[in-house]
Scaffold this motif. Structure first.
Motif, mmCIF file in Angstrom:
data_model
loop_
_atom_site.group_PDB
_atom_site.id
_atom_site.type_symbol
_atom_site.label_atom_id
_atom_site.label_comp_id
_atom_site.label_asym_id
_atom_site.label_seq_id
_atom_site.Cartn_x
_atom_site.Cartn_y
_atom_site.Cartn_z
ATOM 1 N N ALA A 1 17.293 -44.756 2.513
ATOM 2 C CA ALA A 1 16.647 -43.894 1.863
ATOM 3 C C ALA A 1 16.679 -43.343 0.585
ATOM 4 O O ALA A 1 17.530 -42.155 0.397
ATOM 5 C CB ALA A 1 15.883 -43.083 2.846
ATOM 6 N N PHE A 2 15.579 -43.398 -0.154
ATOM 7 C CA PHE A 2 16.230 -42.290 -1.987
ATOM 8 C C PHE A 2 14.163 -42.431 -1.646
ATOM 9 O O PHE A 2 13.384 -43.068 -1.631
ATOM 10 C CB PHE A 2 16.828 -43.414 -2.561
ATOM 11 C CG PHE A 2 15.832 -44.736 -3.850
ATOM 12 C CD1 PHE A 2 15.211 -44.289 -4.575
ATOM 13 C CD2 PHE A 2 15.613 -45.299 -2.348
ATOM 14 C CE1 PHE A 2 14.592 -45.418 -5.009
ATOM 15 C CE2 PHE A 2 15.389 -46.838 -3.634
ATOM 16 C CZ PHE A 2 14.368 -47.222 -4.135
ATOM 17 N N VAL A 3 14.210 -41.755 -2.793
ATOM 18 C CA VAL A 3 13.355 -40.786 -4.083
ATOM 19 C C VAL A 3 12.343 -40.748 -5.429
ATOM 20 O O VAL A 3 13.659 -40.942 -5.581
ATOM 21 C CB VAL A 3 12.210 -39.778 -3.240
ATOM 22 C CG1 VAL A 3 11.288 -39.443 -3.423
ATOM 23 C CG2 VAL A 3 12.862 -39.693 -1.543
ATOM 24 N N SER A 4 11.783 -42.128 -5.490
ATOM 25 C CA SER A 4 11.683 -41.858 -7.236
ATOM 26 C C SER A 4 10.106 -40.977 -7.414
ATOM 27 O O SER A 4 9.540 -40.702 -6.811
ATOM 28 C CB SER A 4 11.449 -43.543 -7.788
ATOM 29 O OG SER A 4 10.087 -43.813 -6.777
ATOM 30 N N GLU B 1 10.329 -28.184 -20.053
ATOM 31 C CA GLU B 1 9.719 -28.847 -19.043
ATOM 32 C C GLU B 1 10.559 -30.285 -18.841
ATOM 33 O O GLU B 1 9.775 -31.098 -17.747
ATOM 34 C CB GLU B 1 9.769 -30.316 -21.161
ATOM 35 C CG GLU B 1 9.110 -31.136 -21.394
ATOM 36 C CD GLU B 1 8.683 -31.566 -22.370
ATOM 37 O OE1 GLU B 1 9.190 -33.442 -22.719
ATOM 38 O OE2 GLU B 1 9.338 -31.548 -23.129
ATOM 39 N N THR B 2 12.183 -30.441 -18.675
ATOM 40 C CA THR B 2 12.688 -30.812 -17.913
ATOM 41 C C THR B 2 12.031 -29.740 -16.201
ATOM 42 O O THR B 2 12.108 -31.390 -15.499
ATOM 43 C CB THR B 2 13.842 -30.267 -17.589
ATOM 44 O OG1 THR B 2 14.538 -31.345 -18.877
ATOM 45 C CG2 THR B 2 14.559 -31.281 -16.330
ATOM 46 N N TRP B 3 12.051 -29.258 -16.205
ATOM 47 C CA TRP B 3 11.692 -28.992 -14.571
ATOM 48 C C TRP B 3 10.289 -27.999 -14.560
ATOM 49 O O TRP B 3 10.414 -28.865 -12.991
ATOM 50 C CB TRP B 3 12.452 -26.752 -14.204
ATOM 51 C CG TRP B 3 13.896 -27.434 -13.616
ATOM 52 C CD1 TRP B 3 14.853 -27.571 -14.821
ATOM 53 C CD2 TRP B 3 14.667 -28.148 -12.424
ATOM 54 N NE1 TRP B 3 15.855 -27.933 -14.424
ATOM 55 C CE2 TRP B 3 15.779 -28.320 -12.957
ATOM 56 C CE3 TRP B 3 14.017 -28.176 -11.620
ATOM 57 C CZ2 TRP B 3 17.158 -28.233 -12.033
ATOM 58 C CZ3 TRP B 3 15.425 -28.911 -10.323
ATOM 59 C CH2 TRP B 3 16.478 -28.613 -11.061
ATOM 60 N N ASN B 4 9.263 -29.325 -14.777
ATOM 61 C CA ASN B 4 8.105 -28.854 -14.870
ATOM 62 C C ASN B 4 7.766 -29.895 -14.094
ATOM 63 O O ASN B 4 7.826 -31.232 -14.049
ATOM 64 C CB ASN B 4 7.010 -28.673 -15.923
ATOM 65 C CG ASN B 4 5.412 -28.879 -15.884
ATOM 66 O OD1 ASN B 4 5.213 -28.851 -14.762
ATOM 67 N ND2 ASN B 4 4.856 -28.939 -17.036
ATOM 68 N N ARG B 5 7.565 -29.915 -12.368
ATOM 69 C CA ARG B 5 6.896 -31.310 -11.402
ATOM 70 C C ARG B 5 5.593 -30.621 -10.729
ATOM 71 O O ARG B 5 5.217 -31.631 -9.994
ATOM 72 C CB ARG B 5 8.486 -30.759 -10.499
ATOM 73 C CG ARG B 5 9.378 -30.900 -11.334
ATOM 74 C CD ARG B 5 10.615 -30.943 -10.229
ATOM 75 N NE ARG B 5 10.652 -32.261 -9.678
ATOM 76 C CZ ARG B 5 11.459 -32.281 -8.519
ATOM 77 N NH1 ARG B 5 12.104 -31.705 -8.481
ATOM 78 N NH2 ARG B 5 11.592 -33.665 -8.527
ATOM 79 N N ASN B 6 5.036 -29.614 -12.078
ATOM 80 C CA ASN B 6 3.785 -29.867 -11.451
ATOM 81 C C ASN B 6 2.623 -31.376 -11.668
ATOM 82 O O ASN B 6 2.853 -32.063 -12.965
ATOM 83 C CB ASN B 6 2.565 -28.723 -12.170
ATOM 84 C CG ASN B 6 3.029 -27.611 -12.268
ATOM 85 O OD1 ASN B 6 3.139 -27.140 -10.834
ATOM 86 N ND2 ASN B 6 2.974 -26.859 -12.480
ATOM 87 N N GLY B 7 2.357 -31.859 -10.457
ATOM 88 C CA GLY B 7 1.709 -33.132 -10.330
ATOM 89 C C GLY B 7 1.988 -34.239 -10.578
ATOM 90 O O GLY B 7 1.736 -35.571 -10.252
ATOM 91 N N ASP B 8 3.487 -33.884 -10.115
ATOM 92 C CA ASP B 8 3.851 -35.522 -10.265
ATOM 93 C C ASP B 8 3.981 -35.748 -8.475
ATOM 94 O O ASP B 8 3.076 -35.065 -7.538
ATOM 95 C CB ASP B 8 5.864 -34.647 -9.785
ATOM 96 C CG ASP B 8 6.491 -34.339 -11.332
ATOM 97 O OD1 ASP B 8 5.641 -34.768 -11.849
ATOM 98 O OD2 ASP B 8 7.515 -33.980 -11.326
ATOM 99 N N PHE C 1 3.574 -40.259 -2.269
ATOM 100 C CA PHE C 1 3.421 -38.660 -1.370
ATOM 101 C C PHE C 1 2.265 -37.979 -2.822
ATOM 102 O O PHE C 1 2.729 -38.075 -3.889
ATOM 103 C CB PHE C 1 4.237 -37.927 -1.645
ATOM 104 C CG PHE C 1 5.076 -38.323 0.504
ATOM 105 C CD1 PHE C 1 4.574 -37.208 1.407
ATOM 106 C CD2 PHE C 1 5.511 -38.805 0.267
ATOM 107 C CE1 PHE C 1 5.170 -37.681 2.094
ATOM 108 C CE2 PHE C 1 6.323 -39.629 1.450
ATOM 109 C CZ PHE C 1 5.770 -39.032 2.568
ATOM 110 N N ASP C 2 1.121 -37.490 -3.145
ATOM 111 C CA ASP C 2 -0.117 -36.696 -4.053
ATOM 112 C C ASP C 2 1.987 -35.608 -4.491
ATOM 113 O O ASP C 2 0.727 -33.979 -4.895
ATOM 114 C CB ASP C 2 -0.715 -36.636 -4.213
ATOM 115 C CG ASP C 2 -1.342 -37.779 -3.934
ATOM 116 O OD1 ASP C 2 -0.860 -38.682 -4.686
ATOM 117 O OD2 ASP C 2 -2.535 -37.741 -3.840
ATOM 118 N N CYS C 3 2.638 -35.013 -4.559
ATOM 119 C CA CYS C 3 3.926 -34.005 -4.259
ATOM 120 C C CYS C 3 5.554 -34.162 -4.432
ATOM 121 O O CYS C 3 5.074 -35.364 -4.093
ATOM 122 C CB CYS C 3 3.168 -32.904 -3.024
ATOM 123 S SG CYS C 3 3.732 -33.935 -1.640
ATOM 124 N N VAL C 4 5.285 -33.161 -4.740
ATOM 125 C CA VAL C 4 7.199 -33.146 -4.432
ATOM 126 C C VAL C 4 7.947 -33.988 -3.127
ATOM 127 O O VAL C 4 7.721 -32.409 -2.812
ATOM 128 C CB VAL C 4 7.684 -32.229 -5.411
ATOM 129 C CG1 VAL C 4 9.628 -32.734 -5.533
ATOM 130 C CG2 VAL C 4 7.299 -32.455 -7.303
#
Length: 334
Positions: free
Chosen positions: A318-321, A26-33, A53-56
């Motif tokens: 710069a950073f990413v959320s 669950e923690t590492w599921n980044r599908n759809g992030d 972005f529509d991706c990681v």
């Protein structure tokens, strides 16, 4: 630390979890992030969204001339031009499984990256070039995770696992023999040179909680710089003017000290240098720095600020959320 590590292994063996822990899947599921590339101004406290972005995407680096950012996504390295907002992929040929540990070469010729090679899936350091040349291998030994390069571009600093221990090493940028700098028990990670190459900032769990440390570039004078009671502090990034350090912190109940996972609420924390020119000039003197203060809360963690992303003006970084799955409320800090 040895006892705590043993207990963690026993808990893992028998499937025993703390109440705050969720499954790794669950923690590492980044599908759809979705990812939001942003810039924070430490003087005004304001954030500016550069692109969604529509991706990681992960780990922005800011170029020395201030004109572009690089980041990794889906194993490749991309360039974001700040003035135009244009995104372009940097040609890397077979180096197509890059993680979020990468650093720009100070001479502007390319990017040093950490790439999981096909023969064993382990991370090795390569250099990829802006002019389209074939990538060059730097570290035959693996796993190796790059974090720092000296201002003259001659030496790289990285975290590596050797004989079951994760420590900090350096190596000539052209390749050669590596030098081990840390031997403390537990994970030692995130080594990064300051702008004159005299000191290396890094993070270590040797105290029982992940904290920021600073040492001389030869590995001497290793000093703990943060003493956070309720946070595990990762990836201290020193500004070009050496007056500020920004880092990402997880609350104590969200992760084990040695974890830096995605899909967590985290805090960006800032230290400022308080010493005057006529005082002790040692960068690793704790009294020369303020205690860390939280400047921003966000949903993120892994990928948010893994590598140095300070702008040349030492005022912005710069950073990413992230927005996890289809739930936009995940962007809002608790």
């Amino acid at each position: 630390m040895e006892f705590m590590t043993l207990m963690d292994k026993i808990r893992e063996q028998f499937g025993v979890s703390f109440p705050f822990e969720i499954s790794p899947g669950e923690t590492w599921n980044r599908n759809g992030d979705k990812s939001i590339l942003q810039v924070f101004d430490v003087e005004t406290g304001e954030t500016k969204v550069l692109k969604e972005f529509d991706c990681v995407i992960e780990a922005p680096n800011w170029s020395a001339d201030g004109t572009f950012l690089t980041y990794n996504s889906n194993g490749r390295i991309f360039k974001y031009t700040i003035a135009s907002g244009e995104v372009s992929e940097i040609e890397s040929y077979f180096v197509d499984n890059c993680n979020n540990d990468h650093v720009l070469d100070p001479d502007g010729s390319g990017v040093y990256v950490s790439h999981h090679t096909k023969e064993d899936g382990l991370s090795r350091i390569y250099k990829i070039y802006f002019d389209g040349r074939l990538p060059r291998l730097v570290t035959p030994l693996a796993p190796s995770y790059l974090h720092g390069v000296t201002p003259d571009g001659k030496t790289l600093a990285y975290c590596a696992e050797r004989n079951g221990s994760y420590d900090i090493y350096t190596i000539p940028a052209t390749g050669g023999n590596e030098t081990r700098l840390t031997t403390a028990f537990g994970l030692n990670d995130g080594p990064e040179y300051n702008c004159n190459g005299e000191y290396i900032w890094f993070n270590s769990e040797r105290s029982g909680r992940m904290q920021a440390f600073c040492m001389k570039a030869d590995g001497s004078e290793q000093m703990q710089m943060t003493f956070d009671s309720h946070w595990n502090t990762w990836f201290p990034h020193v500004s070009p003017d050496r007056q500020k350090v920004v880092m990402v912190a997880y609350t104590e109940t969200d992760v084990r000290p040695g974890e830096h996972v995605p899909n967590k609420f985290v805090e960006l924390r800032l230290m400022r240098r308080v010493a005057h020119e006529n005082e002790d000039a040692r960068e690793n003197a704790v009294e020369n720095w303020s205690t860390p203060q939280t400047i921003f809360k966000l949903f993120g963690g892994q990928g948010t600020i893994n590598v140095n992303s300070w702008a040349p003006d030492s005022r912005r970084f710069a950073f990413v959320s992230y927005i996890h799955g289809d739930n936009p409320s995940n962007q809002t800090p608790r």
